[in-house]
Design a protein around this motif. Structure first.
Motif, PDB file in Angstrom:
ATOM      1  N   GLN A 139       0.834  -1.209   0.000  1.00 12.18           N
ATOM      2  CA  GLN A 139       0.000   0.000   0.000  1.00 12.18           C
ATOM      3  C   GLN A 139       0.867   1.256   0.000  1.00 12.18           C
ATOM      4  N   ILE A 140       0.536   2.217  -0.847  1.00  9.45           N
ATOM      5  CA  ILE A 140       1.176   3.542  -0.762  1.00  9.45           C
ATOM      6  C   ILE A 140       0.074   4.574  -0.560  1.00  9.45           C
ATOM      7  N   ASN A 141       0.136   5.303   0.541  1.00  8.46           N
ATOM      8  CA  ASN A 141      -0.806   6.411   0.737  1.00  8.46           C
ATOM      9  C   ASN A 141      -0.143   7.706   0.304  1.00  8.46           C
ATOM     10  N   THR A 142      -0.805   8.414  -0.589  1.00 10.75           N
ATOM     11  CA  THR A 142      -0.222   9.651  -1.107  1.00 10.75           C
ATOM     12  C   THR A 142      -0.707  10.878  -0.333  1.00 10.75           C
ATOM     13  N   GLY A 143      -1.598  10.676   0.664  1.00  8.31           N
ATOM     14  CA  GLY A 143      -2.126  11.819   1.412  1.00  8.31           C
ATOM     15  C   GLY A 143      -2.907  12.720   0.475  1.00  8.31           C
ATOM     16  N   ALA A 144      -2.466  13.976   0.382  1.00  4.82           N
ATOM     17  CA  ALA A 144      -3.171  14.906  -0.511  1.00  4.82           C
ATOM     18  C   ALA A 144      -2.705  14.735  -1.961  1.00  4.82           C
ATOM     19  N   GLY A 145      -1.673  13.940  -2.172  1.00  4.59           N
ATOM     20  CA  GLY A 145      -1.102  13.787  -3.525  1.00  4.59           C
ATOM     21  C   GLY A 145      -2.053  13.056  -4.453  1.00  4.59           C
ATOM     22  N   CYS A 146      -1.993  13.432  -5.714  1.00  2.00           N
ATOM     23  CA  CYS A 146      -2.994  12.962  -6.667  1.00  2.00           C
ATOM     24  C   CYS A 146      -2.435  11.952  -7.658  1.00  2.00           C
ATOM     25  N   HIS A 147      -1.218  11.477  -7.458  1.00  4.47           N
ATOM     26  CA  HIS A 147      -0.635  10.501  -8.381  1.00  4.47           C
ATOM     27  C   HIS A 147       0.501   9.772  -7.676  1.00  4.47           C
ATOM     28  N   LEU A 148       0.857   8.631  -8.194  1.00  2.00           N
ATOM     29  CA  LEU A 148       2.068   7.945  -7.750  1.00  2.00           C
ATOM     30  C   LEU A 148       3.225   8.446  -8.585  1.00  2.00           C
ATOM     31  N   ASP A 149       4.440   8.401  -8.024  1.00  2.00           N
ATOM     32  CA  ASP A 149       5.611   8.721  -8.843  1.00  2.00           C
ATOM     33  C   ASP A 149       6.610   7.560  -8.791  1.00  2.00           C
ATOM     34  N   ALA A 150       7.619   7.653  -9.639  1.00  2.00           N
ATOM     35  CA  ALA A 150       8.564   6.538  -9.809  1.00  2.00           C
ATOM     36  C   ALA A 150       9.341   6.242  -8.532  1.00  2.00           C
ATOM     37  N   HIS A 151       9.585   7.287  -7.748  1.00  2.00           N
ATOM     38  CA  HIS A 151      10.316   7.128  -6.496  1.00  2.00           C
ATOM     39  C   HIS A 151       9.532   6.232  -5.528  1.00  2.00           C
ATOM     40  N   MET A 152       8.231   6.468  -5.424  1.00  2.00           N
ATOM     41  CA  MET A 152       7.386   5.646  -4.543  1.00  2.00           C
ATOM     42  C   MET A 152       7.397   4.184  -5.008  1.00  2.00           C
ATOM     43  N   GLU A 171      -2.020   0.048  -9.071  1.00  2.00           N
ATOM     44  CA  GLU A 171      -3.284   0.808  -9.155  1.00  2.00           C
ATOM     45  C   GLU A 171      -2.992   2.238  -8.740  1.00  2.00           C
ATOM     46  N   ASN A 172      -3.061   3.150  -9.697  1.00  2.00           N
ATOM     47  CA  ASN A 172      -2.752   4.552  -9.428  1.00  2.00           C
ATOM     48  C   ASN A 172      -3.920   5.214  -8.693  1.00  2.00           C
ATOM     49  N   VAL A 173      -3.678   6.416  -8.207  1.00  2.00           N
ATOM     50  CA  VAL A 173      -4.731   7.202  -7.557  1.00  2.00           C
ATOM     51  C   VAL A 173      -5.767   7.568  -8.625  1.00  2.00           C
ATOM     52  N   GLY A 174      -7.061   7.470  -8.272  1.00  2.00           N
ATOM     53  CA  GLY A 174      -8.118   7.792  -9.235  1.00  2.00           C
ATOM     54  C   GLY A 174      -8.082   9.254  -9.636  1.00  2.00           C
ATOM     55  N   ASN A 175      -7.619   9.511 -10.859  1.00  2.00           N
ATOM     56  CA  ASN A 175      -7.420  10.897 -11.318  1.00  2.00           C
ATOM     57  C   ASN A 175      -7.015  10.817 -12.784  1.00  2.00           C
ATOM     58  N   LEU A 176      -7.774  11.438 -13.650  1.00  2.00           N
ATOM     59  CA  LEU A 176      -7.481  11.317 -15.092  1.00  2.00           C
ATOM     60  C   LEU A 176      -6.470  12.351 -15.600  1.00  2.00           C
ATOM     61  N   CYS A 178      -3.146  14.043 -13.531  1.00  2.00           N
ATOM     62  CA  CYS A 178      -1.724  13.989 -13.145  1.00  2.00           C
ATOM     63  C   CYS A 178      -1.027  12.654 -13.456  1.00  2.00           C
ATOM     64  N   PRO A 179      -1.667  11.508 -13.200  1.00  2.00           N
ATOM     65  CA  PRO A 179      -0.935  10.254 -13.461  1.00  2.00           C
ATOM     66  C   PRO A 179      -0.481  10.099 -14.922  1.00  2.00           C
ATOM     67  N   ALA A 180      -1.080  10.872 -15.834  1.00  2.00           N
ATOM     68  CA  ALA A 180      -0.655  10.789 -17.237  1.00  2.00           C
ATOM     69  C   ALA A 180       0.782  11.259 -17.416  1.00  2.00           C
ATOM     70  N   SER A 181       1.234  12.189 -16.571  1.00  2.00           N
ATOM     71  CA  SER A 181       2.567  12.795 -16.744  1.00  2.00           C
ATOM     72  C   SER A 181       3.674  12.002 -16.071  1.00  2.00           C
ATOM     73  N   PHE A 182       3.310  11.046 -15.222  1.00  2.00           N
ATOM     74  CA  PHE A 182       4.335  10.378 -14.422  1.00  2.00           C
ATOM     75  C   PHE A 182       4.559   8.939 -14.884  1.00  2.00           C
ATOM     76  N   ASP A 183       5.700   8.743 -15.527  1.00  2.00           N
ATOM     77  CA  ASP A 183       6.146   7.406 -15.905  1.00  2.00           C
ATOM     78  C   ASP A 183       6.596   6.705 -14.630  1.00  2.00           C
ATOM     79  N   LEU A 184       6.107   5.496 -14.398  1.00  2.00           N
ATOM     80  CA  LEU A 184       6.507   4.756 -13.194  1.00  2.00           C
ATOM     81  C   LEU A 184       7.502   3.648 -13.532  1.00  2.00           C
ATOM     82  N   GLY A 185       7.806   3.501 -14.810  1.00  2.00           N
ATOM     83  CA  GLY A 185       8.667   2.406 -15.250  1.00  2.00           C
ATOM     84  C   GLY A 185       7.848   1.209 -15.698  1.00  2.00           C
TER      85      GLY A 185
END
Ligand SMILES: Nc1nc2c(ncn2[C@@H]2O[C@H](COP(=O)(O)OP(=O)(O)OP(=O)(O)O)[C@@H](O)[C@H]2O)c(=O)[nH]1
Ligand SMILES: [Zn+2]
Ligand SMILES: [Zn+2]
Length: 276
Positions: A139-152, A171-176, A178-185
């Motif tokens: 589990q990763i909680n992003t708090g107020a953050g709206c996307h996962l990033d590669a570091h996480m 499973e990314n944070v539900g948001n159409l 910000c997650p588009a901009s972040f490559d997670l690998g």
């Protein structure tokens, strides 16, 4: 702060630690750096305050995305070296990502070695639903953050025995947005769109549907109750991304899931064959 949408991202770490990758720093050359010492007068165009603010926003955003892209490349190499097929599930809230995963894990779990990284703002509800299928979940909680990033993802993946995995779902944070901009690998972004959201979502959020290689059109069991036009939606998705693969399913009833499993199976075979 998320420079994509301006929200505070609690998930962004401010501390420094070393993963064996390089952190580069971009230097900006400002007017103050000039030391001519010859007393001559010269004219520079100075940006207006609002332009200066814009310049700074763009360069901070470039730094964050640059750093993210380098970590994503590290993740991608790591997953590829183990022959793991990695998917980043993106969508607006409630499209059915967790339901799709639950069914997929229950139906494939016996044959395929899976793990899940669950991104949520606050709760561990989804992680508990995944854990109930018997598949390991981080589990990763992003708090107020709206996307996962590669570091996480780099940190979360460290909790798994990667050598024993075939398939990794994120499973990314539900948001159409910000997650588009972040490559997670990941190997692919998979956009999950449900038929209750309206057929024009690909045109309204083109970055997401452009970044995704697959669009899962979910909740097709509800079509008899809606005015949603599947053909129109397919046409809009293909207009944004002519190469997108569209798979119509109901994660609830299981209709259409065979095509999804066939696509997963092909992807896993490719990832295994390219194992470094
Ligand atoms: N009728 C129908 N309902 C579905 C289907 N898939 C999911 N749902 C329902 O849609 C709601 C949201 O599903 P979730 O799987 O939690 O959605 P999610 O995308 O994981 O949501 P977030 O993690 O909050 O973004 C739940 O009530 C599900 O039961 C489907 O194929 N058909
Ligand atoms: Zn954001
Ligand atoms: Zn979910």
């Amino acid at each position: 702060m998320c420079t994509t949408c301006g929200c505070p991202t609690v998930g962004e770490h401010s501390h420094d630690h070393d993963h064996g990758h390089d952190h580069s720093h971009d230097h900006t050359h400002t007017h103050d750096d000039h030391h001519h010492g010859d007393g001559h007068h010269h004219h520079h165009e100075h940006p207006t305050p609002s332009q200066a603010g814009q310049t700074r926003t763009i360069s901070v955003e470039t730094d964050i995305l640059d750093r993210n892209n380098r970590l994503a490349a590290t993740n991608r190499l790591l997953f590829a070296s183990q022959g793991i097929f990695t998917l980043n599930l993106v969508s607006s809230p409630g499209s059915g990502k967790t339901t799709l995963l639950e069914r997929t894990l229950r139906e494939l779990g016996g044959k395929v070695r899976c793990a899940v990284i669950e991104g949520d703002q606050q709760t561990d509800n989804d992680a508990q639903r995944i854990a109930a299928t018997g598949v390991q979940v981080k589990q990763i909680n992003t708090g107020a953050g709206c996307h996962l990033d590669a570091h996480m993802i780099l940190h979360a993946a460290a909790d798994f025995d990667l050598a024993s995995l075939d398939l990794l779902f994120i499973e990314n944070v539900g948001n159409l947005v910000c997650p588009a901009s972040f490559d997670l690998g990941e190997n692919h972004k998979v956009a999950v769109l449900s038929v209750t959201e309206g057929e024009d979502k690909p045109l309204k959020y083109p970055h997401m549907f452009h970044a995704a290689d697959v669009m899962i059109l979910n909740k097709i069991d509800l079509l008899p109750h809606l005015t949603f036009e599947v053909d129109k939606c397919r046409e809009m998705a293909l207009r944004v991304n002519p190469n997108i693969t569209i798979i119509e399913v109901s994660a609830q009833t299981g209709e259409g899931m065979d095509r999804w499993y066939a696509w997963l199976s092909q992807g896993m075979a490719d990832a295994r064959s390219k194992k470094a």
